[in-house]
Write an enzyme that holds these catalytic residues in place. Structure first.
Site, PDB file in Angstrom:
ATOM      1  N   ASP A  30       0.844  -1.203   0.000  1.00 19.24           N
ATOM      2  CA  ASP A  30       0.000   0.000   0.000  1.00 19.24           C
ATOM      3  C   ASP A  30       0.877   1.250   0.000  1.00 19.24           C
ATOM      4  OD1 ASP A  30      -2.210  -1.725   0.486  1.00 19.24           O
ATOM      5  OD2 ASP A  30      -1.700  -1.718   2.619  1.00 19.24           O
ATOM      6  N   ASP A  42       0.739   8.202   8.142  1.00 14.37           N
ATOM      7  CA  ASP A  42       0.992   6.805   8.542  1.00 14.37           C
ATOM      8  C   ASP A  42       2.345   6.730   9.220  1.00 14.37           C
ATOM      9  OD1 ASP A  42      -1.200   5.355   7.495  1.00 14.37           O
ATOM     10  OD2 ASP A  42      -0.312   5.267   5.503  1.00 14.37           O
ATOM     11  N   GLU A  81       1.640  -2.717  11.304  1.00 17.74           N
ATOM     12  CA  GLU A  81       1.256  -2.903   9.899  1.00 17.74           C
ATOM     13  C   GLU A  81       2.249  -2.216   8.961  1.00 17.74           C
ATOM     14  OE1 GLU A  81      -2.966  -2.161   8.664  1.00 17.74           O
ATOM     15  OE2 GLU A  81      -1.956  -0.997   7.117  1.00 17.74           O
ATOM     16  N   GLU A  82       2.895  -1.173   9.438  1.00 25.98           N
ATOM     17  CA  GLU A  82       3.785  -0.399   8.568  1.00 25.98           C
ATOM     18  C   GLU A  82       5.208  -0.924   8.522  1.00 25.98           C
ATOM     19  OE1 GLU A  82       2.630   1.695   6.511  1.00 25.98           O
ATOM     20  OE2 GLU A  82       0.625   1.803   7.374  1.00 25.98           O
ATOM     21  N   ASP A 140      -2.057  -1.190  14.080  1.00 21.64           N
ATOM     22  CA  ASP A 140      -2.151  -0.474  12.809  1.00 21.64           C
ATOM     23  C   ASP A 140      -2.227   1.000  13.210  1.00 21.64           C
ATOM     24  OD1 ASP A 140      -2.798   0.759  10.462  1.00 21.64           O
ATOM     25  OD2 ASP A 140      -4.482  -0.549   9.962  1.00 21.64           O
ATOM     26  N   LEU A 195      -2.507   3.907  11.725  1.00 19.20           N
ATOM     27  CA  LEU A 195      -3.544   4.776  11.149  1.00 19.20           C
ATOM     28  C   LEU A 195      -4.289   3.995  10.071  1.00 19.20           C
ATOM     29  CD1 LEU A 195      -4.111   7.534  12.201  1.00 19.20           C
ATOM     30  CD2 LEU A 195      -2.799   8.504  10.345  1.00 19.20           C
ATOM     31  N   GLU A 234      -5.672  -5.803  12.188  1.00 16.60           N
ATOM     32  CA  GLU A 234      -7.032  -5.299  11.956  1.00 16.60           C
ATOM     33  C   GLU A 234      -8.090  -6.315  12.388  1.00 16.60           C
ATOM     34  OE1 GLU A 234      -5.942  -4.705   7.914  1.00 16.60           O
ATOM     35  OE2 GLU A 234      -5.822  -2.537   8.067  1.00 16.60           O
TER      36      GLU A 234
END
Ligand code: AHM
Ligand code: MG
Length: 325
Positions: free
Chosen positions: A62, A68, A91-92, A114, A116, A273
């Site tokens: 993404d 983020d 997540e990043e 996560d 953002l 998530e």
């Protein structure tokens, strides 16, 4: 009316737990502080040079937004400086971060998050959220962390929550016995208990799905969507999972992100998530499954960024979807 603050709530619950070390409570409080700072920047984003993409893509492909990156760095910094978190998986980030190497930190807990969620909505001032889950680490406190400390099933979560940066800011979390919602009171700078013991209605009026992808859904999911259309069921879809699931928790209904051609296993990540939001919805009396009718919280997790389809919401609405699967 005097409302209980998040700190008071956490301390009161810690006092009810025999032999509580305070480590876990401290972690929740630090997550609350990090959320307030993220909220401050999200609210002022249009005034700061912090909108738009930062030019990179994350481990699942993404586009990464500047916010983020900001929120991710801030969560990592706060959790590390708390001294009571052994490590994080975000997540990043491609891999997990071990806070215990080269430091005196000895903690029994790890955090997945996560920073953002729904960040494609940031530039247009639509609600986004921060999602987190807390696990007890499996490895010994004197050993380095391993991926297994993070790749735990959702049913091992000791706490899960989210912050919705919406028209008002809310922190909703569960430690496994009830779901409580706190609204941010900017005047005093505190999250205050506004929604104690939240319960999802057994049935709602809405379904929530990116129906634009319907020609790539399975025939079963499309059969369910046709049934919704024939009953004039209302559709609501924001494109921020936290906001869509929060509305579903509040109003009832069902949120679906099924497999598509581009994401055959679904798009949403189990650790960051699906699991935390599933724990909350189940604690509130709802159901969360994948397209194979497996309970999300029972799924084996083998990779940090593993994805799953998800059907989550009110008991009767999810059961109706199941009848089509
Ligand atoms: P993100 O974590 O990169 O923001 O992506 C997750 C978001 C969810 O919040 C939301 O439910 C979904 O992506 C929307 O995806 P789509 O635009 O395909 O409907
Ligand atoms: Mg996300």
């Amino acid at each position: 009316m005097r409302r209980i603050t998040l700190d008071e709530f956490i301390i009161a619950n810690q006092n009810l737990t025999k032999n509580a070390s305070g480590e876990f409570s401290g972690l929740l409080r630090h997550l609350g502080i990090a959320s307030k700072i993220i909220n401050r920047v999200v609210n002022k984003a249009g005034l700061l040079d912090i909108l738009g993409v930062d030019g990179s893509v994350n481990s699942t492909g993404d586009d990464v937004q500047k916010l983020d990156t900001y929120a991710n760095d801030l969560m990592i910094e706060y959790l590390k400086n708390s001294g009571i978190c052994a490590g994080v998986a975000s997540e990043e980030n491609e891999t997990f971060i071990d806070f215990t190497s080269n430091s005196k930190i000895r903690s029994s807990y790890v955090v997945v998050f996560d920073p953002l969620d729904g960040s494609s909505n940031i530039d247009v001032n639509i609600s986004v959220g921060t999602i987190f889950g807390i696990y007890k680490r499996l490895s010994h406190e004197d050993r380095p962390l391993s991926q297994n400390d993070f790749c735990q099933r959702g049913n091992e979560l000791v706490a899960a929550g989210y912050v919705l940066h919406g028209t008002s800011t809310m922190l909703v979390f569960t430690t496994g016995d009830s779901v409580n919602g706190f609204t941010y009171d900017r005047g005093i700078g505190e999250f205050c208990l506004s929604h104690p013991n939240m319960k999802i209605p057994p049935k709602g009026k809405y379904y929530s799905i990116n129906q634009g992808y319907s020609n790539t859904f399975s025939p079963n999911i499309n059969a369910y969507l046709n049934a919704c259309a024939s009953k004039n069921t209302a559709l609501r879809y924001i494109g921020s999972m936290v906001a869509d699931v929060h509305r579903t928790l509040y109003m009832g209904g069902v949120f679906l992100y099924p497999g598509t051609h581009s994401h055959p296993e679904g798009k949403l990540r189990i650790l960051y998530e699906c699991n935390p939001l599933s724990m909350i919805i189940e604690q509130a009396g709802g159901i969360s499954i994948n397209e194979k009718k497996q309970r999300i919280l029972d799924l084996d997790v083998n990779q940090l960024h593993q994805k799953s389809s998800i059907i989550i919401g009110s008991k009767e609405d999810v059961e109706e979807v199941i009848s089509f699967l």
